[in-house]
Design a protein around this motif. Structure first.
Motif, PDB file in Angstrom:
ATOM      1  N   PHE A 256       0.833  -1.201   0.000  1.00 54.27           N
ATOM      2  CA  PHE A 256       0.000   0.000   0.000  1.00 54.27           C
ATOM      3  C   PHE A 256       0.869   1.253   0.000  1.00 54.27           C
ATOM      4  N   CYS A 259       2.857   1.703  -3.406  1.00 51.07           N
ATOM      5  CA  CYS A 259       2.008   2.015  -4.560  1.00 51.07           C
ATOM      6  C   CYS A 259       1.454   3.433  -4.494  1.00 51.07           C
ATOM      7  N   TRP A 260       1.026   3.864  -3.329  1.00 50.68           N
ATOM      8  CA  TRP A 260       0.279   5.115  -3.249  1.00 50.68           C
ATOM      9  C   TRP A 260       1.104   6.319  -2.840  1.00 50.68           C
ATOM     10  N   HIS A 301      -2.082  -1.217  -7.943  1.00 51.29           N
ATOM     11  CA  HIS A 301      -2.444  -1.780  -6.640  1.00 51.29           C
ATOM     12  C   HIS A 301      -3.718  -2.607  -6.713  1.00 51.29           C
TER      13      HIS A 301
END
Length: 353
Positions: A256, A259-260, A301
């Motif tokens: 997480f 990816c973000w 994701h």
């Protein structure tokens, strides 16, 4: 043109042509052809790839859920909603992929509906990941309380709240997105428009900070806190194979974050540029290249979700093995039947007839 929320036609044009105001000084408009060409060549391919992987992965999970599992359990209902969110997010991607490589040919209604669908899936996917984390935290750290409260009403209420929040968050996109004919480039665009420059910048800032706060910072804080408490609880428990569970949690959080975070940093930089009335006099394209790359990483994701939240789980691996075993058995029976029929053609009785 707006690039907030990822649906700008950056592959075609990165500049916005505004109605002249002769009381204001002339502003030089950058024509960032290099980054636009990069986006036109990379974005469509990546969108098609994410679409195929997400549909295959999430579609398989949806099939396993409906075939082998009880949807009314808390965990399975959350997984079902997460799968639907990821599919809702990825279904518009082929349309946006074509748009990046050419122009918008799907009409005004599709422009608004697909943009809204994309954002609803985009926002709900992150929120359902967060809610699944909270639910796991309650089940592990506060097991007695969770046993009393995790019921049908609980999952319907939480899921309904998530969908309501995402629908409300996507309303501005439905209102702002529309098509227009660009006479200079002789193409149809689907973008956020319809207001003066200052008003559009305000809408952009609202979208940027909504995405940063509601759909990155708060979920990240909640996920980190919940999984930290889960790890502490597992560390002091006598749970069998707890190290495997801790390792899985570690990979979920890292995935997480990796990816973000880069994409959220780019969004924050763009928000600062608008807030400070930043004018790129040198027409530097670095931020545009970074935007394309970081956005693609973030979108990937939704392809990772099926692997982490289901395929790693024992139940789904067992269901998948059972399904593949049945297919293999059916194939084996078919081959044996075919072989028997062929052998019968050369049996002694057949030969002498």
């Amino acid at each position: 043109m707006s690039d907030q929320g990822q649906m700008d036609n950056s592959s075609a044009l990165s500049t916005t042509f505004m109605t002249p105001n002769y009381d204001e000084e002339i502003v030089t408009i950058c024509n960032k052809m290099n980054s636009n060409n990069f986006g036109a060549s990379v974005v469509p391919v990546f969108f098609y790839l994410v679409f195929m992987l997400s549909v295959l992965g999430n579609g398989l999970i949806l099939y396993l859920l409906l075939k082998f599992e009880n949807i009314k359990t808390v965990t399975n209902f959350f997984i079902l909603n997460l799968v639907l969110s990821d599919l809702l997010f990825t279904l518009p991607l082929p349309f946006w992929g074509y748009y990046h490589s050419d122009q918008w040919i799907f009409g005004m209604t599709s422009c608004r509906m697909l943009a809204s669908m994309f954002y609803i899936g985009f926002y709900s996917s992150i929120l359902f990941l967060t809610m699944m984390t909270v639910d796991r935290y309650m089940a592990v750290v506060h097991a007695i309380y969770a046993a009393r409260t995790r019921n049908t009403f609980y999952i319907y209420m939480v899921s309904g709240t998530v969908w309501a929040i995402t629908f409300l968050s996507a309303i501005p996109k439905f209102k702002l997105y529309r098509t227009r004919e660009d006479t200079f480039y002789n193409m149809t665009l689907c973008e956020e428009m319809g207001y003066a420059v200052d008003e559009m910048n305000t809408w952009k800032l609202v979208g940027y900070y909504q995405q940063l706060v509601m759909f990155y910072v708060l979920p990240l804080i909640i996920i980190l806190y919940c999984y930290t408490m889960i790890i502490i609880k597992l560390h002091f428990s006598k749970m069998h194979d707890k190290h495997k569970a801790i390792k899985l949690i570690f990979f979920i959080v890292v995935a997480f974050f990796l990816c973000w975070t880069p994409y959220s940093v780019i969004i924050f930089i763009k928000a600062l540029q608008i807030s400070r009335d930043f004018i790129d006099e040198d027409c530097d394209e670095t931020i545009d290249y970074a935007f394309f790359i970081c956005r693609n990483i973030a979108y990937f994701h939704c392809c990772i979700n099926p692997f982490f939240y289901t395929f790693v789980g024992t139940k789904f691996r067992r269901h998948l093995s059972l399904m593949l075993g049945r297919w293999a058995m059916c194939g084996s029976r078919y081959r044996m039947s075919s072989l028997s029929s062929k052998m019968s053609e050369y049996s002694p009785q057949t030969i002498y007839e």
